[in-house]
Design an enzyme around this catalytic site. Structure first.
Site, short mmCIF file in Angstrom:
data_model
loop_
_atom_site.label_atom_id
_atom_site.label_comp_id
_atom_site.label_asym_id
_atom_site.label_seq_id
_atom_site.Cartn_x
_atom_site.Cartn_y
_atom_site.Cartn_z
N GLU A 120 -8.09 -29.67 -20.83
CA GLU A 120 -8.04 -28.59 -19.83
C GLU A 120 -9.33 -28.60 -19.01
OE1 GLU A 120 -8.04 -25.12 -22.24
OE2 GLU A 120 -5.87 -25.15 -22.54
N SER B 299 -18.44 -20.57 -29.55
CA SER B 299 -18.46 -21.40 -28.35
C SER B 299 -18.06 -22.83 -28.70
CB SER B 299 -19.86 -21.33 -27.75
OG SER B 299 -19.82 -21.90 -26.47
N LEU B 300 -18.34 -23.75 -27.82
CA LEU B 300 -17.93 -25.14 -28.03
C LEU B 300 -19.14 -26.05 -28.09
CD1 LEU B 300 -15.06 -25.54 -25.41
CD2 LEU B 300 -14.81 -25.41 -27.88
N LYS C 110 -12.75 -27.15 -17.73
CA LYS C 110 -13.70 -26.19 -18.28
C LYS C 110 -14.16 -25.31 -17.14
CE LYS C 110 -18.16 -26.21 -20.60
NZ LYS C 110 -18.31 -24.78 -20.47
N ARG D 104 -18.20 -11.79 -24.42
CA ARG D 104 -18.53 -12.49 -25.66
C ARG D 104 -19.71 -11.84 -26.37
NH1 ARG D 104 -18.25 -18.13 -26.28
NH2 ARG D 104 -18.85 -18.36 -24.11
N ASP E 237 0.83 -1.21 0.00
CA ASP E 237 0.00 0.00 0.00
C ASP E 237 0.86 1.26 0.00
OD1 ASP E 237 -2.36 -1.28 -0.14
OD2 ASP E 237 -2.71 -1.32 2.02
N LYS F 90 -19.00 -32.29 -20.40
CA LYS F 90 -19.50 -31.73 -19.14
C LYS F 90 -19.85 -32.82 -18.14
CE LYS F 90 -22.24 -28.10 -19.34
NZ LYS F 90 -22.70 -26.73 -19.37
N LYS G 65 -8.88 -30.28 -26.81
CA LYS G 65 -8.47 -29.49 -27.97
C LYS G 65 -7.38 -30.21 -28.74
CE LYS G 65 -9.30 -25.26 -25.47
NZ LYS G 65 -8.77 -24.14 -24.73
S1 IVH Z 1 -11.89 -23.01 -25.55
C1 IVH Z 1 -13.46 -21.54 -29.91
N1 IVH Z 1 -11.22 -23.73 -23.15
O1 IVH Z 1 -16.80 -22.77 -22.10
C2 IVH Z 1 -13.90 -21.76 -28.53
N2 IVH Z 1 -13.34 -22.71 -23.45
O2 IVH Z 1 -19.16 -24.12 -23.17
C3 IVH Z 1 -12.77 -21.77 -27.60
N3 IVH Z 1 -14.59 -22.39 -21.36
O3 IVH Z 1 -17.13 -20.78 -24.96
C4 IVH Z 1 -13.16 -22.07 -26.21
N4 IVH Z 1 -13.10 -23.24 -20.03
O4 IVH Z 1 -16.40 -19.66 -22.64
C5 IVH Z 1 -12.18 -23.17 -23.92
N5 IVH Z 1 -10.45 -24.36 -21.06
C6 IVH Z 1 -11.40 -23.81 -21.82
C7 IVH Z 1 -12.60 -23.32 -21.29
C8 IVH Z 1 -13.56 -22.78 -22.14
C9 IVH Z 1 -14.27 -22.67 -20.11
C10 IVH Z 1 -15.87 -21.76 -21.77
C11 IVH Z 1 -15.78 -20.86 -22.97
C12 IVH Z 1 -16.56 -21.60 -24.03
C13 IVH Z 1 -17.55 -22.34 -23.20
C14 IVH Z 1 -18.18 -23.51 -23.94
#
Ligand code: IVH
Length: 682
Positions: A118, A87-88, A120, A141, A42, A316, A292
């Site tokens: 990774e 999104s995914l 989620k 987004r 601080d 999920k 991925k």
């Molecule tokens: S990759 C092109 N990696 O989950 C899309 N997304 O349900 C690239 N999310 O839209 C997304 N953890 O907002 C990616 N390790 C992760 C993630 C992740 C959370 C979110 C993200 C995505 C959504 C899909």
């Protein structure tokens, strides 16, 4: 001081301070290994603020002083994403992952590929744009094509670098997730309930609600954090996802704490189970895994549908829920008098623990969910700490279930509930009601408060019921003789309690500030206040503006503090506590010097305390904490999942303490936990 600086000297000092502060931000927020105390931090920030005020030409958008502050926004500007934020595709089914892999294989026509798995993160997607290493924009987004410009809010998240390190690309858009830690979420909800506000349903909602705040100071007070896992527009090329992640780390951008490179889909399936088993170890809500393709140069070939890429998929996990019987609804009194209905459940196993009680938040919630005593209900863990009743299993009703009447239930306890205008919660009208007093004294004496040994809930009950104590100040007038008249009190027990009360008089300043029970002042804000004011007199006379200027104190907390000190009964209480000899001022010295000259490095996670708390315990004993292991390190304290620091300690032959050994060194007394609601609900 700065009055005598010329502008060249001021510029130099400003630059040095900025670099120093950002380094400490990184150590604290990214590496979780702070080197200096909050107070020293601080002081650096204050000095920088003073310089920027005196030399306005030195102000810069990436200055750490700009993290909080700025005027409230009128609304959010719409910004078009340079690369759409798609999104995914989601699945709950492992067979579909095998099908996903078959599709990838077919599309790639024999090109070698592998995967990265990774966690989620269940947060709010965000895109950060850095130009020449500077954070220029943060955008949500939105609909994927355009989102809201939330830059001022995102700047308040301290683990997000305003300036990147280590030669980043000229244009770098990183994508990731802003989230609220579970611990922070539980604390925030407790505060909201105390304030009579509607609690957030889950950490993601709380996070989304926070990002949409128009006043960045409110956002700054929310426990937000962020992690990054992808790219938008970028002037550099990374061959693999793994390489991209490691480059992000170099630039000081935080990535997921763990990821698994997998050669083939079968390995992904196995590691998904590993990830699921770790689900509760992450400080954020995690609702699955993201798979991925690792080779980024194959992304183009794989392409995307309108909604999602063909090179990634999300798996999920089913939410962890359990069904049980709601046996009874009881009333819990919060530390500031809020009355919370609590579901007493038939014990049920959920997410690794046995759940016996769940919060019902408030009367409106019970009505909305149509919950009745005797119902079969579904419970779910909303944050890590407090389970909640999600819904009633209506089809299992027998007709014998009884609606709940909050007012009647309170009256049965001899409590008169009152509703404060604009609040959803009921409060107890009489703060001297024995039930309220018991609650307050327990809180006053708790570990985060005055830490009075021997004064737990049952003893509080005894001394209140016996009429020996009518408020916290009376504790300090208690005589051994009075205690000896109580059941179960012999000479030794009475003496120990009196000694415990006596010892509490010299606790550090922040403890009494917490123990007073000021609404919205938890242990974190109490610490900040204790660092910002030399003594109670200065704090009591501070106006709301002065309070709001303090880091982490927002308008709501500020007002609550002012209100508290303007109440005559509270002033009287402080007077009495002061007269009894309770410490109400900063003490510069460490609490003891037993660790003087010892240097500690903390790594991994401990069960009984956070690294922050461990650091506090060490510093309170005169020791110091540093981030890197060298031959001069006295001890490395290694919790679970300790990494490279532990290896280095082993190489250098530095003494290593596991959690048990560390607690022993602290004298068998673990740090006070700052978990909210402890000793309250669960
Ligand atoms: S990759 C092109 N990696 O989950 C899309 N997304 O349900 C690239 N999310 O839209 C997304 N953890 O907002 C990616 N390790 C992760 C993630 C992740 C959370 C979110 C993200 C995505 C959504 C899909």
């Amino acid at each position: 001081m700065s009055a005598s600086l010329n502008s060249t000297e001021a510029r130099k000092e400003t630059e040095k301070l900025r670099a120093e502060i950002e380094r400490h931000n990184r150590l604290y927020y990214v590496e979780a290994a702070p080197e200096i105390s909050d107070r020293d931090y601080d002081a650096l920030l204050k000095r920088l603020e003073a310089l920027e005020k005196q030399f306005p030409e030195l102000a810069a958008p990436d200055s750490p002083t700009r993290r909080v502050g700025g005027e409230p926004l009128k609304g959010f500007e719409n910004v078009r994403h340079a690369v759409p934020m798609i999104s995914l595709a989601n699945t709950y089914n492992k067979e579909e992952l095998v099908e996903f892999d078959a599709r990838v294989r077919k599309l790639l026509g024999g090109a070698p590929y592998s995967y990265v798995l990774e966690p989620k993160i269940d947060g709010v997607a965000i895109s950060l744009r850095y130009e020449n290493g500077l954070l220029v924009r943060a955008v949500t987004r939105g609909d994927g094509t355009t989102g809201d410009d939330v830059t001022v809010n995102v700047r308040t998240i301290k683990s997000i670098p305003l300036r990147l390190s280590d030669s980043p690309p000229d244009v770098l858009e990183v994508r990731g997730e802003v989230y609220m830690t579970r611990k922070g979420f539980a604390a925030l909800n407790e505060e909201r309930q105390e304030a009579g506000l509607e609690p957030f349903a889950n950490p993601r909602n709380a996070c989304a609600g926070s990002l949409k705040q128009l006043d960045p100071r409110i956002v700054a007070s929310r426990p937000l954090d962020a992690l990054f896992y992808g790219l938008g527009e970028c002037s550099a090329v990374y061959e693999t996802h793994e390489q991209m992640l490691s480059s992000l780390t170099q630039y000081a951008i935080r990535i997921t704490p763990k990821y698994w490179p997998c050669d083939e889909i079968q390995e992904v399936l196995t590691q998904l189970d590993t990830l699921q088993n770790m689900r509760h170890d992450f400080p954020f809500e995690m609702d699955g895994g993201v798979i991925k393709v690792n080779q980024r140069d194959l992304y183009e070939k794989l392409g995307s549908t309108a909604k999602s890429p063909r090179w990634a998929v999300a798996y999920k996990y089913e939410p962890e829920q359990a069904e049980t019987l709601l046996k009874e609804i009881t009333i819990q009194i919060g530390r500031t008098g809020v009355l919370t209905p609590v579901a007493e459940l038939e014990p049920v196993q959920l997410a690794g623990t046995v759940v016996k009680r769940a919060t019902l938040h408030n009367e409106d919630e019970i009505k909305r969910k149509n919950i009745r005593v005797g119902d079969r209900v579904i419970v779910e863990k909303a944050g890590e700490i407090i389970p909640a009743v999600v819904r009633v299993v209506a089809e299992k009703r027998t007709g014998k279930e009884k609606p709940f009447d909050m007012q009647a239930a309170c009256k049965a306890l001899g409590i008169n509930p009152v509703k404060v205008a604009g609040e959803v919660a009921w409060r107890i009208d009489d703060l001297h009601h024995p039930a309220m007093l018991k609650r307050w004294l327990t809180y006053f004496a708790s570990r985060n408060g005055m830490d009075i040994e021997g004064l737990g809930e049952s003893i509080v009950e005894q001394i209140v019921d016996a009429g020996l104590v009518k408020g916290p100040a009376d504790l300090y007038d208690l005589k051994k003789q009075q205690l000896l008249g109580l059941e179960g009190f012999k000479e030794k027990k009475a003496q120990n309690l009196i000694a415990g009360i006596e010892a509490s008089k010299s606790r550090p300043f922040d403890r009494i500030l917490f123990a007073l029970g000021i609404r919205h002042v938890g242990s974190g804000s109490a610490r900040v206040l204790a660092q910002s004011f030399p003594d109670i007199e200065k704090l009591m006379t501070a106006d709301i503006q002065t309070l709001e200027e303090i880091r982490d104190i927002g308008p709501v907390v500020g007002k609550s503090i002012c209100d508290f000190f303007q109440t005559p009964a509270n002033r009287k209480l402080i007077e009495r506590l002061q007269a009894a000899g309770v410490n109400f001022a900063q003490t510069a010295k460490a609490e003891s010097n037993e660790f003087a000259g010892l240097t500690f490095v903390l790594t991994g996670t401990m069960e009984s305390m956070s690294r922050d708390e461990a650091g506090e315990q060490i510093r309170a004993r005169g020791g110091s904490v540093t981030s890197s292991v060298s031959k001069n390190t006295s001890y490395v304290v290694a919790g679970e999942k300790a990494g490279s620091k532990l290896t280095k300690a082993e190489e250098l032959g530095v003494k290593i303490l596991d959690e048990a050994a560390f607690l022993k060194l602290l004298g068998g007394k673990p740090a006070s936990k700052s978990k909210p609601g402890q000793g309250e609900l669960f």
